[in-house]
Enzyme design. Structure first.
Site, PDB file in Angstrom:
ATOM      1  CD  GLU A 108      -3.136  -0.885   0.412  1.00 38.79           C
ATOM      2  OE1 GLU A 108      -3.648   0.214   0.381  1.00 38.79           O
ATOM      3  OE2 GLU A 108      -3.825  -1.873  -0.198  1.00 38.79           O
TER       4      GLU A 108
ATOM      5  CB  CYS B 153      -1.616   7.153   1.464  1.00 40.16           C
ATOM      6  SG  CYS B 153      -2.711   6.291   2.126  1.00 40.16           S
TER       7      CYS B 153
END
Lengths: 489, 468
Positions: free
Chosen positions: A210, A244
């Site tokens: 990720e 993110c």
């Protein structure tokens, strides 16, 4: 033997006893995790406050709310997720059992990140536990207070052997990566992602990465610019931009640029007051290294909102930049901070081109009233996810897979996806030793006649649904004609 | 001749022009691929015979029909596979559109092996085409005749801009791997898989690895020895044992072994006659190097050869061979055999056998023969492998509905049917929100408060939908 080796060995030994197999034991651990998050709310909030200056509410909203939701969902759905999944059969296997059996992988390594130290470490853990694995948890050392709390308190709730917390910096992480795992789940930067994948290659270990990237945000001139800017401001400055999936930069036409700037300026004031530095719900940069990094990114661009900073506190005001081009310093790397560059483009064509010239991001945001335009952006770009007319919230829908593509990552999780990602989907065919006669067509000595039969029988798929419908129809026709003949003559 | 980078550039330009996106294009390519197989069945069979002395029957079944089956599956289902998948929402997102879109990854690389050089190259290709990617196809140079045929046929039937064959040995493959791909699909050995993974890490390229392993075959409880022997012989000696899912070794009690061996001997004679080397239905070992490797194992074994053992170097022939009294540390238990040698280890209890398999790497397939369902259940629940099949061998991989892939040392990722489409797709989450209900959004904006938080807890929980 190193501390890391010991932890992994104990976890594997514990896994091999089979104690994670029964669903009740997994649910028991998940309930314990839920208790941890609810009972230790204060400890968690205090740690996050020290790490990121996040307020207690902010922590609950952005860290623990999501974890609680995931745990509850997993507990509720586990029986369904873990059940054998039936599969379409062939003509020859019609009397056999054919299914996919979700099974645990073994010992999973979860490497967390520092920006949402609880969410991105515990949410993968939920998937790992639900799937019946043991898991070695490695929180980021950068959020040192959260790591400490995790190390001290988590073992009081979860099985110490199955789910050890291993803390440490780079050398400790490298030692951990030298051990053999059945899956590695990493959240962090693309640069370290490559190193994790390389280390995993040695043992042929599958990975979920990720990562991040520069998530673009296109504002079409045909949209509710006020509302758009509210949502973007919120999405950008949560956690001081250290998300993110934060909108990294804005693309819009020159005709609306000043309006966008003005609206964002107003929203910043509304959300964070005139003095965000003293406002409880505005955070800080994680450390001096990142502070310096982000400050340096402003070079060459013009500050139109904010810009002030205080190194002693790692404080950077919510900042908007203009006169930014694709070559500007702020466009060379993922910002991961409270700087919002606005780049002008002639329209959606140029925006799409701009986006496609860069690495695939974790998410693309597009704000527009026109469905056609949104559909175009969907069709002509690629990203982990796409969210129209808002920011961040796709993260909260557990039925959507959360993950990247290209440099923003591989694999996904949340909800059932987390369970599936950390399971092995084992194909099962349960046959009997009878009906051996049928098999003779496949045995040597081979003849042309056998080949003909084999071609027809052996591999043909049947659509059971359609077959059933046809049989029902035939039955109906039979009954109908019988009725007609018997009663309606 | 084009260089590798020129090929890649061409394919990337084609992908960026979005020509592979429309369903019509993918259908056309798949239909053309079908024609390629149909029109050239004889040449395919001949090439396979040249490479592996593969009997026509085996070639048709395991290299032609299985591919046609997958093509039918893809063509029948492509429309539904390409549809967006709408998902359930929570209260806060009730009015939004939430769906998952399957999107192509870009330019993908498929590296094929030599044992089923058509099937294991073309079936992944079907998934890659169906998913809308451009593909670089690298056939194995070891099965040279098939390599030549594929190189000749692919550009004749498929779009030259979108699909290219790249040839060569280890050196050329290493050079190819330096390039950036959006997915790499590799079938082969663990050693090369590590090299592939390391090359992929440089570009953060996702990988599917279809490897091998020692597939155990446990025979316990009440067993119809004749039926078991038929299926065991068929699945073991198909392609002269050169199948990633061939039963590698047998574990059973002494009594079972004593009943099994004569049954195996009889079945071998029924299948291949008394002079197996003369039977047209038995393949050969692919290369002299592999022949020597297998003979090495046979020479070093401390077990007793009770069936077969005959060999002919010039013909690359090894007879179907059964070896008994094999122990755990025997030469035949060191590595994946990948040949027509069947070791039988005598272990009295099922539990001990299961224990032994747990000391080994997870294999691609796990087999158990038994008329007792409790035995089957016990083995299923106490083992881990890519796939599992009771009372037969290999056939589970012929069902497109089942995901075909390994776990642990036998690989990761899977394909066949819909799974192949997914393997080469990106599952993109899409959420389309409206402009209304901005007041509701105020709950999440700073300044934060307890009241706002409790509302949010309720509206974002997955359960809140069930009220509506």
């Amino acid at each position: 033997m190193s501390r890391q080796q010991l932890a992994v060995q104990r976890a594997r030994k514990s896994f091999q006893t089979g104690k994670t197999k029964p669903l009740e034991s997994r649910i028991h651990q998940l309930r314990n995790l839920l208790r941890f998050v609810t009972e230790r709310r204060k400890d968690i909030a205090e740690a996050v406050k020290k790490d990121l200056s996040k307020s207690e509410h902010g922590t609950e909203l952005f860290e623990t709310l999501g974890v609680v939701g995931e745990i509850k969902l997993a507990i509720e759905k586990l029986a369904e997720w873990a059940a054998p999944r039936p599969v379409e059969k062939s003509l020859l296997t019609i009397s056999d059992e054919v299914f996919v059996h979700p099974e645990p992988l073994g010992v999973v390594l979860i490497i967390g990140a520092w920006n949402y130290p609880w969410a991105v470490t515990l949410q993968p853990l939920v998937g790992a536990i639900a799937a019946g694995n043991a898991a070695v948890i490695k929180p980021s050392e950068v959020c040192c207070h959260s790591a400490k709390v995790m190390e001290e308190l988590l073992p009081r709730y979860l099985d110490k052997d199955l789910y050890p917390v291993v803390t440490g910096g780079v050398p400790e992480t490298q030692e951990l990566l030298r051990q053999r795992f059945d899956h590695i789940f990493y959240t962090g930067s693309s640069a370290v992602g490559k190193l994790v994948m390389e280390a995993a290659a040695r043992n042929l270990t599958p990975v979920t990465l990720e990562l991040g990237g520069k998530s673009p945000c296109y504002i079409d001139k045909n949209c509710d610019i006020t509302v758009a800017c509210r949502r973007i401001t919120w999405g950008k400055f949560v956690n001081c931009g250290q998300t993110c999936i934060a909108p990294d930069y804005v693309l819009c036409e020159p005709s609306i640029q000043s309006r966008v700037q003005e609206e964002i300026k107003n929203c910043i004031k509304e959300f964070y007051t005139d003095d965000p530095k003293t406002f409880e719900d505005y955070g800080r940069i994680i450390n001096k290294r990142h502070f310096k990094r982000i400050m340096a990114l402003m070079e060459g661009s013009t500050v139109v909102v904010g810009g002030d900073s205080d190194e002693s506190q790692c404080y950077i005001a919510p900042t908007v930049l203009k006169n930014v081009t694709g070559e500007s310093k702020v466009m060379k790397e993922e910002i991961f901070g409270p700087l919002l560059p606005i780049i002008t483009v002639s329209g959606v064509d140029e925006a799409i081109q701009f986006i496609n010239e860069r690495e695939k991001p974790l998410v693309i945001y597009v704000f527009s009233n026109e469905n056609k335009l949104i559909k175009r952006v969907i069709a002509e770009t690629s990203s982990g996810a796409l969210l129209a007319n808002d920011c961040l919230v796709h993260f909260t829908v557990s039925s959507l897979p959360f993950g990247g593509v290209g440099h923003s990552g591989m694999g996904c999780y949340h909800g059932r996806y987390g369970f599936d990602q950390l399971s092995h989907m084992r194909s099962c065919l349960i046959k009997q030793l009878k009906m051996e006669g049928v098999n003779s067509m496949r045995y040597p000595p081979h003849t042309a006649k056998k080949l003909g039969w084999a071609r027809f029988f052996l591999l043909k798929q049947i659509n059971l649904g359609r077959l059933r419908r046809m049989m029902l129809l035939a039955m109906f026709v039979g009954v109908a004609s019988f009725v007609v003949q018997r009663f309606l003559r | 001749m084009e260089s590798q980078s020129q090929v890649l550039e061409r394919l990337r330009t084609a992908f960026e022009s979005r020509v592979t996106i429309p369903e019509k294009f993918r259908r056309t390519q798949l239909t053309n691929l079908m024609s390629m197989i149909k029109d050239n069945e004889e040449q395919i069979v001949n090439a396979l015979h040249k490479d592996l002395t593969k009997p026509k029957f085996e070639a048709i079944l395991s290299e032609v029909e299985i591919v046609m089956n997958e093509l039918h599956c893809a063509l029948s289902n492509l429309t539904s596979w390409m549809q967006p998948e709408y998902v359930s929402k929570n209260l806060a997102t009730k009015l939004d559109e939430c769906f998952v879109r399957r999107e192509p990854l870009g330019v993908v690389l498929i590296i094929g092996p030599w044992n089923y050089p058509m099937q294991l190259l073309i079936v992944p290709l079907i998934g890659a085409i169906a998913a809308g990617n451009c593909v670089v196809i690298k056939p194995s140079e070891v099965s040279a005749a098939t390599d030549n045929l594929i190189t000749e046929l692919i550009p004749k039937y498929l779009s030259k801009d979108c699909y290219a064959v790249v040839r060569g040995g280890a050196k050329e493959t290493q050079a190819l791997l330096k390039n950036r791909f959006d997915h790499i699909f590799y079938t082969g050995s663990q050693a090369v898989a590590r090299v592939v993974l390391q090359a992929a890490a440089v570009h953060l390229t996702p990988v599917t690895l279809e490897l091998g392993g020692k597939c155990p075959c446990l025979i316990y409880g009440r067993v119809n020895a004749t039926a078991a022997a038929h299926r065991l012989v068929w699945s073991k000696f198909f392609n002269a044992g050169q199948s990633c899912v061939a039963p590698d070794y047998v574990l059973c009690s002494k009594a079972t072994c004593d009943a099994l061996v004569p049954a195996l001997r009889q079945v071998l004679e029924d299948f291949y006659g008394s002079d197996i080397q003369k039977s047209p239905d038995m393949s050969r070992i692919v290369t002299p190097k592999h022949w020597t490797r297998l003979m090495g194992l046979l020479n070093r074994t401390k077990g007793k050869v009770v069936v077969g053992g005959e060999h002919d170097e010039k013909d690359r022939y090894i007879a179907p061979t059964v070896v008994v009294d094999v122990t755990e540390d025997d030469a035949l238990m060191e590595e994946e055999i990948f040949g027509p040698i069947l070791p039988i280890l005598t272990i009295e209890s099922l539990e001990e056998s299961i224990k032994l398999t747990k000391t080994k790497e997870k294999p691609l397939a796990f087999y158990v023969f038994s008329d007792e369902s409790s035995v089957v259940k016990k083995v299923l629940e106490n083992s881990s492998s890519g796939g599992f099949c009771s009372n037969d061998g290999i056939v589970h991989m012929a069902l497109p509905g089942l995901p075909f892939g390994g776990v642990g040392n036998s690989g990761f990722g899977h394909y066949h049917g819909h799974w192949g489409f997914e393997a080469f797709s990106h599952q993109r989450a899409v959420m389309l929100r409206g402009w209304a209900l901005e007041k509701l959004n105020a709950l999440r904006y700073p300044p934060y408060s307890d009241e706002k938080l409790s509302w949010l807890r309720w509206t974002t929980s997955p359960k809140s939908c069930s009220i509506m």
